[in-house]
Design a protein around this motif. Sequence first.
Motif, PDB file in Angstrom:
ATOM      1  N   HIS A  19      -3.668   1.149 -20.143  1.00 23.82           N
ATOM      2  CA  HIS A  19      -3.943   0.356 -18.957  1.00 23.82           C
ATOM      3  C   HIS A  19      -3.155  -0.948 -19.064  1.00 23.82           C
ATOM      4  N   ASP A  56      -0.959   5.469 -10.675  1.00 21.60           N
ATOM      5  CA  ASP A  56      -1.669   6.555 -10.003  1.00 21.60           C
ATOM      6  C   ASP A  56      -1.465   7.876 -10.740  1.00 21.60           C
ATOM      7  N   VAL A 103      -5.401   1.924 -15.024  1.00 22.10           N
ATOM      8  CA  VAL A 103      -5.585   0.682 -14.279  1.00 22.10           C
ATOM      9  C   VAL A 103      -4.306  -0.143 -14.381  1.00 22.10           C
ATOM     10  N   SER A 116     -13.113  -2.837 -14.979  1.00 22.71           N
ATOM     11  CA  SER A 116     -12.450  -1.833 -14.144  1.00 22.71           C
ATOM     12  C   SER A 116     -12.050  -0.611 -14.970  1.00 22.71           C
ATOM     13  N   ARG A 149     -12.663   2.203 -12.092  1.00 21.65           N
ATOM     14  CA  ARG A 149     -12.455   1.766 -10.708  1.00 21.65           C
ATOM     15  C   ARG A 149     -11.247   0.848 -10.637  1.00 21.65           C
ATOM     16  N   GLN A 150     -10.774   0.582  -9.412  1.00 24.86           N
ATOM     17  CA  GLN A 150      -9.667  -0.333  -9.235  1.00 24.86           C
ATOM     18  C   GLN A 150     -10.165  -1.781  -9.318  1.00 24.86           C
ATOM     19  N   ASP A 165      -5.506  -5.352  -7.838  1.00 29.34           N
ATOM     20  CA  ASP A 165      -4.882  -4.137  -8.374  1.00 29.34           C
ATOM     21  C   ASP A 165      -3.372  -4.151  -8.138  1.00 29.34           C
ATOM     22  N   PRO A 224      -2.580   5.075  -1.821  1.00 27.82           N
ATOM     23  CA  PRO A 224      -2.643   5.772  -3.111  1.00 27.82           C
ATOM     24  C   PRO A 224      -2.104   7.192  -3.013  1.00 27.82           C
TER      25      PRO A 224
END
Length: 366
Positions: free
Chosen positions: A95, A117, A122, A310, A315-316, A320, A353
């Motif tokens: 991340h 993605d 993240v 996150s 989660r975003q 982000d 996304p």
Amino acid sequence: MSPERPRVGLAVVGAGYWGPNLARNAQKTPAMRLEYLCDLDVDRARSVMGDYSTVRVVGSFEDVLADPAVDAVAIATPAATHYKVAMAALEAGKHVLVEKPLAPSFAEGRELVEAADRYGRVLMLDHTYCYTQAVGYLRNLIRDGELGDLQYLDSVRINLGLVQRDVDVLWDLAPHDLSIFQSILPDGVHPVSVAAHGSDPVRAGRACIVYLTVRLSNGVIAHVHVNWLSPTKIRKMVIGGSARTVVWDDLEPLQRLSIYDRGVECRDPEELGVDGRAATMVSYRTGDMVAPAIQDKEALGAVMAEFADSILQRRQPLTDGRSGLQVLAMLEAASASLAGGGEFVPVREVPAPTSDAVLPRIEVPA
């Protein structure tokens, strides 16, 4: 005994100006475990951590990426290196938290967003101002309708600053204001076009003064003034609404926010006389001023907590990768406007996304 709470293993990359702040706040974040401070200048990194720290200090980024104890990296390297370092981290399954700007160009920023993605990781921007209590209060005021209909945004960020060697004042200072605008604007409101005018009176080879105008999708304009050459430091934003106006002075610790119940109201033309002069067209509303109490806490601690949460909550984050890409889109449009004589330039659309991949869980170390 309850099972140990999972923690995010973090490596901070870069021990220059901002990296030590990231490392210090990571160590204060309960959901994080600082594993490495990485810098080509190992002696400088070692001086940051001290002689008795258990955090490993290394000069090899490849060694950091190869360690399975590292779940995430926080990048505080020069702006021109952000794309290369962030992409290597994403491809290694880490991340990523990266300083502004996300990348040197919109195209490279888009590649990073798509890579995050694709790998289900993240990607977060260190837009620190968005995590201050003042900006959170502004966001609630605007999105809850307390200011009424938004009429204008005006921001000034000037000081006698360090003239950067690799970027102009637009790319150095304006990302702060643009990220704040993006954070506080009502849902569905986005930038449409940008015009910028600048000058280089000291012959630094890049713009040292820039005036930036952003047209928003709701018809409102936002204005930003950034300047490296001012003998005084000003950090002030004025946001006008049909019901109230709020002034944010970030250099006033005892009264950062001032909310004014003052404004201008225009009368309905049908209320005017036959010749349009029998009644006053404009009336001025003069009401109270309220200064809410804003606690002065280090926003970078909230950045680190949001990054860890996150990842752990899959989660975003608030800021982000797409928020960073939106800022890049405005900066590129502004640069094109500067080069083209100040005409309005359309802002590129940030892609939606590309996948619904669920972020992986962080497992508790054995």
